[in-house]
Scaffold this motif. Structure first.
Motif, short mmCIF file in Angstrom:
data_model
loop_
_atom_site.label_atom_id
_atom_site.label_comp_id
_atom_site.label_asym_id
_atom_site.label_seq_id
_atom_site.Cartn_x
_atom_site.Cartn_y
_atom_site.Cartn_z
N GLY A 184 0.80 -1.23 0.00
CA GLY A 184 0.00 0.00 0.00
C GLY A 184 0.82 1.27 0.00
N ASP A 185 1.84 1.36 -0.84
CA ASP A 185 2.73 2.52 -0.84
C ASP A 185 2.08 3.73 -1.50
OD1 ASP A 185 4.79 1.02 0.34
OD2 ASP A 185 5.42 0.25 -1.61
N SER A 186 2.39 4.90 -0.97
CA SER A 186 1.98 6.15 -1.61
C SER A 186 2.86 6.40 -2.82
CB SER A 186 2.11 7.30 -0.61
OG SER A 186 3.48 7.49 -0.26
N ASP A 187 2.48 7.36 -3.64
CA ASP A 187 3.27 7.70 -4.82
C ASP A 187 4.67 8.17 -4.42
OD1 ASP A 187 1.19 7.01 -6.47
OD2 ASP A 187 0.46 9.06 -6.72
N SER A 188 4.74 8.95 -3.34
CA SER A 188 6.05 9.45 -2.91
C SER A 188 6.94 8.31 -2.41
CB SER A 188 5.88 10.51 -1.81
OG SER A 188 5.22 9.96 -0.68
N ARG A 189 6.34 7.34 -1.73
CA ARG A 189 7.12 6.21 -1.25
C ARG A 189 7.60 5.36 -2.43
NH1 ARG A 189 10.81 4.21 2.03
NH2 ARG A 189 10.40 2.10 2.82
N LYS A 190 6.76 5.17 -3.42
CA LYS A 190 7.17 4.42 -4.61
C LYS A 190 8.34 5.10 -5.31
CE LYS A 190 2.63 2.40 -5.58
NZ LYS A 190 1.44 2.38 -6.49
#
Length: 370
Positions: free
Chosen positions: A307-313
């Motif tokens: 469930g990663d956010s776009d920033s984490r990806k």
């Protein structure tokens, strides 16, 4: 109270009482040893000595005995200052428990072991002051001398769902949900079995597991691994959360995972390692630091994306590119099959194992749909 709820409560009570059943309801001191690990030159082992009160020997098996066992489990305490004799073959040492009853063993193997098996049995004798000595055993894993690749895997949200993003759900799954109901990620069992056996089916590689969980769920995890047919190995917890009268607050866990991984890299200094973790915590950053500190020792990193956010990806993609320059692949995926394909492409497993992972995933999804 409804019948289903009553059955659920009885089952939870029975699970919570299990550690006391394993000690056969004994009064006084009890040894609880965890699986150890080592090499042909040294071994490591950890355990705890409990002092437990009362007796329920007059109670028939059932809810009454389970209730008594849970009460005794809550009231037992780690017994400090107890000498524990440890022997593996002709190799012996004596350690003393700390104030919470824990003992940690580092035993150099100066005498050869009787047999060359992967699993060795150490003999333990606890000598509490003014009490009779108590005997126990501990299983210790030694990888075959020919092994050149080991696997170090996180457990939480890597092997099984714990839901670290939802703290209440994570605590429920860790402490209340039965081991049989804890869901393994699809394909994990087949993938880990393939990594353990290698492309020729004979490697018997070490699988070493680390977790942020407390020692109190050790037995639950053992059941989970057996139920899901995941290869067992030493389960190395990172901290003692406490949850006892002596230590009600958890210990800090910073840097413990990296220290344990580096300890294993130093112990098995002729092996390369494959690291497996998830994106929900700091596994990618911790693993990347290990790659930098141990050039050439980490052959690949598999990160299960949770469930990663776009920033984490974006952060993970940048980290993956950096590690690629250092000669280490970091695979980011939600799917065990992607990991199996990469493992096959790099000769960690064979082609048949990839199909076994695929079949297991399809079977698990069909069970969920049903």
């Amino acid at each position: 109270m409804s019948l289903p709820l009553t059955r659920l409560l009885r089952k939870l009570l029975h699970v919570a009482a299990k550690p006391m059943r394993h000690s056969q309801g004994k009064d006084g001191c009890v040894i609880h040893a965890y699986r150890g690990y080592g090499s042909r030159s040294e071994v490591f082992l950890m355990g705890r000595i409990f002092q437990q009160p009362g007796s329920r020997s007059q109670l028939a098996p059932g809810a009454g005995r389970d209730l008594m066992d849970v009460a005794r489990r809550m009231l037992r305490w780690g017994k400090g200052g107890v000498e524990v004799d440890v022997s593996l073959g002709d190799n012996c040492t004596t350690v003393t428990t700390d104030r919470d009853g824990y003992f940690s063993v580092h035993l150099p193997l100066t005498s050869p072991l009787v047999h060359e098996g992967q699993w060795q049995t150490a003999q333990l004798i606890a000598r509490p002051p003014k009490q009779a000595a108590v005997e126990g055993e501990a299983q210790i894993y030694l990888p075959p001398a020919s092994t050149r690749l080991g696997v170090i895997s996180d457990i939480d949200d890597t092997v099984m769902h714990t839901g670290v993003a939802n703290k209440l759900k994570m605590l429920y799954r860790l402490f209340i949900e039965s081991a049989e109901r804890r869901m393994a990620f699809p394909g994990v069992a087949a993938l880990y079995q393939a990594l353990h056996e290698g492309p020729d089916g004979q490697q018997q590689r070490p699988l070493l597991y680390v977790s942020r969980g407390p020692w109190s769920i050790y037995e639950m995890l053992e059941i989970f691994f057996q139920h899901n047919r995941i290869p067992v190995g030493p389960i190395l917890f990172l901290r003692e959360w406490g949850l006892t009268l002596q230590r009600p607050l958890p210990k800090r866990s910073e840097d413990h995972k990296q220290a344990l991984i580096e300890k294993m890299l130093d112990l098995y200094d002729e092996m390369q390692f494959l690291l497996i973790g998830d994106s929900g915590q700091h596994d990618p950053e911790v693993y990347a630091d290990v790659v930098r500190r141990y050039p050439g020792r980490i052959c690949a990193i598999y990160i299960r994306q949770i469930g990663d956010s776009d920033s984490r990806k974006a952060e993970l993609a940048t980290l993956s590119e950096e590690l690629s320059v250092l000669g280490c692949d970091m695979l980011l995926s939600t799917d065990s099959l992607d990991m199996a394909r990469h493992a096959y492409a790099n000769d960690y497993i064979d082609a048949a194992s990839v199909e076994m992972v695929r079949a297991e995933i399809e079977h698990q999804y069909s069970d969920v749909a049903a």
